[in-house]
Design an enzyme around this catalytic site. Structure first.
Site, mmCIF file in Angstrom:
data_model
loop_
_atom_site.group_PDB
_atom_site.id
_atom_site.type_symbol
_atom_site.label_atom_id
_atom_site.label_comp_id
_atom_site.label_asym_id
_atom_site.label_seq_id
_atom_site.Cartn_x
_atom_site.Cartn_y
_atom_site.Cartn_z
ATOM 1 N N ARG A 103 -5.265 -2.516 9.052
ATOM 2 C CA ARG A 103 -5.133 -3.945 8.819
ATOM 3 C C ARG A 103 -4.761 -4.722 10.090
ATOM 4 O O ARG A 103 -3.620 -5.056 10.332
ATOM 5 C CB ARG A 103 -4.084 -4.231 7.755
ATOM 6 N N GLY A 144 0.828 -1.214 0.000
ATOM 7 C CA GLY A 144 0.000 0.000 0.000
ATOM 8 C C GLY A 144 0.858 1.257 0.000
ATOM 9 O O GLY A 144 1.850 1.329 0.717
ATOM 10 N N ASP A 159 2.412 -0.771 12.035
ATOM 11 C CA ASP A 159 2.385 -2.085 12.686
ATOM 12 C C ASP A 159 3.699 -2.855 12.569
ATOM 13 O O ASP A 159 3.721 -4.067 12.703
ATOM 14 C CB ASP A 159 1.229 -2.925 12.104
ATOM 15 N N ASP A 183 -0.086 1.937 8.638
ATOM 16 C CA ASP A 183 -0.609 1.123 9.735
ATOM 17 C C ASP A 183 0.198 1.212 11.034
ATOM 18 O O ASP A 183 -0.307 0.893 12.104
ATOM 19 C CB ASP A 183 -0.671 -0.359 9.315
ATOM 20 N N THR A 239 4.305 2.388 5.717
ATOM 21 C CA THR A 239 2.910 1.957 5.840
ATOM 22 C C THR A 239 2.179 2.878 6.809
ATOM 23 O O THR A 239 2.757 3.283 7.826
ATOM 24 C CB THR A 239 2.792 0.502 6.347
ATOM 25 N N ASP A 281 4.562 -4.716 6.106
ATOM 26 C CA ASP A 281 4.805 -6.070 6.566
ATOM 27 C C ASP A 281 5.009 -7.093 5.434
ATOM 28 O O ASP A 281 6.008 -7.822 5.402
ATOM 29 C CB ASP A 281 3.565 -6.440 7.396
ATOM 30 N N ARG A 284 1.063 -5.098 -5.325
ATOM 31 C CA ARG A 284 1.193 -6.297 -4.497
ATOM 32 C C ARG A 284 1.383 -7.430 -5.501
ATOM 33 O O ARG A 284 0.484 -7.747 -6.267
ATOM 34 C CB ARG A 284 -0.058 -6.518 -3.652
#
Ligand code: F6P
Length: 326
Positions: free
Chosen positions: A175, A14, A133, A131, A129, A106, A75
């Site tokens: 996510r 992303g 994460d 996110d 990202t 990730d 992706r």
């Protein structure tokens, strides 16, 4: 630094605001250090199809402020196969690229890790990202901008929530990670955040309703992290409509709004520092590491740690939200 003359850069997964600032930083630091730089288009797919262009300093002019990624992103399913990775390796050899900087989340760093191990190829990753994460870094590139976008959107929704005395469920990205939801909730004075990290422990919705959160307020905003674990904003709203028909419930899903836009100063600086550090890492013969920033200092995080470990939510933030939303 053993045998590296040309560094390839790609963005994968992303897109995230600040990726361009990172591309610029890697390119310019590498050229400053006497390396050749090649931009690889469309993530790992570009490695397979050979969509590659040499980058000079001018190729990255005037991009620090732009959202998205000038290298495009994808992706790539083929890169998940040994055949795909073999093709990618052949392209790298043909192009004379001796090391890679991969900017992504990730999934992208997982691909980097497999490839680096399979072909003993030097790769340094940058956490790109929204996110947030990835383990081992306080922040990922794009997270701060997304958080600010969420804040602007929620502030606007608050006007309607207040005027109509409604209960809004606002779904944010992440996510399976609650960083955007939790910090977004604190930043907007939301009444609650429903996040996957806690969903397995308690029924957050039931807890919220039982806490009598509407006693002192006529309107409420709940930020929900997208995830099958939380069920998402739609499902939670349906539940409230059925169980508490007295509430006037609405749902907003912020979606890809959160991924776009000009990066904040925080993200531009983060990406610039990390991009420069990626080149330093290669100079120091580091490989298979992600660049992180912890307590404002650059750190090298082995891919195995960055990817595998679930980055924990800071419980103090949850507690703060609870105390401030009475
Ligand atoms: O990983 C970044 C992210 O924006 C997630 O928060 C979200 O789940 C996902 O990407 C959406 O991906 P896509 O743009 O492919 O739908």
């Amino acid at each position: 630094m053993a045998g590296i003359n040309c560094i390839g850069i790609l963005t994968s997964g992303g897109d995230a605001p600040g990726m361009n600032a990172a591309i610029r930083a890697v390119t310019r630091s590498a050229i400053f250090g006497g390396f050749k730089v090649k931009g690889i288009y469309r993530g790992y797919r570009g490695l397979i199809t050979g969509e590659i262009q040499e980058f000079k300093t001018q190729n990255v002019s005037n991009i620090i402020q732009a959202g998205g990624t000038i290298l495009k992103t994808a992706r790539c399913k083929e890169f998940q196969t040994p055949e795909g990775r073999q093709l990618a390796y052949e392209t790298l050899k043909k192009e004379g690229i001796d090391a890679l900087v991969v900017i992504g989340g990730d999934g992208s760093l997982t691909g980097a890790r497999i490839f680096a191990t399979e072909f003993n190829f030097p790769i340094v990753g940058l956490p790109g990202t929204i996110d947030n994460d990835l383990y081992g870094t306080d922040k990922t590139i794009g997270y701060d901008t997304a958080l600010n976008t969420i804040m602007e959107c929620v502030d606007k929704i608050r006007d309607t929530a207040t005027s109509h005395e409604r209960l809004f469920f606002i779904e944010v990205m992440g996510r399976d990670a609650g960083f955007l939801a939790l910090n977004g909730a604190i930043a907007t004075g939301a009444e609650a955040a429903i996040i996957p990290e806690i969903s397995t422990e308690v029924d957050q919705l039931a807890e919220l309703i039982q806490s009598g959160f509407r006693k002192s307020k006529n309107s409420s905003i709940v930020l929900v992290a997208e995830s099958p674990i939380t069920g998402g904003a739609m499902a939670l709203a349906e539940r409230v409509k059925n169980e508490y028909p007295q509430y006037d419930v609405r749902v907003t899903i912020l979606g890809h709004l959160q991924r776009g836009g000009s990066p904040t100063a925080v993200d531009r600086i983060l990406a610039s520092r990390m991009g420069a550090a990626a080149v330093d890492a290669l100079l120091e013969d580091q490989r298979n590491v992600m660049i992180g920033i912890r307590n404002d200092e650059i750190v090298y995080v082995p891919f195995s740690k960055a990817i595998k470990n679930d980055k924990p939510i800071n419980r103090e933030l949850l507690n703060t939200l609870r105390r401030l939303s009475i």
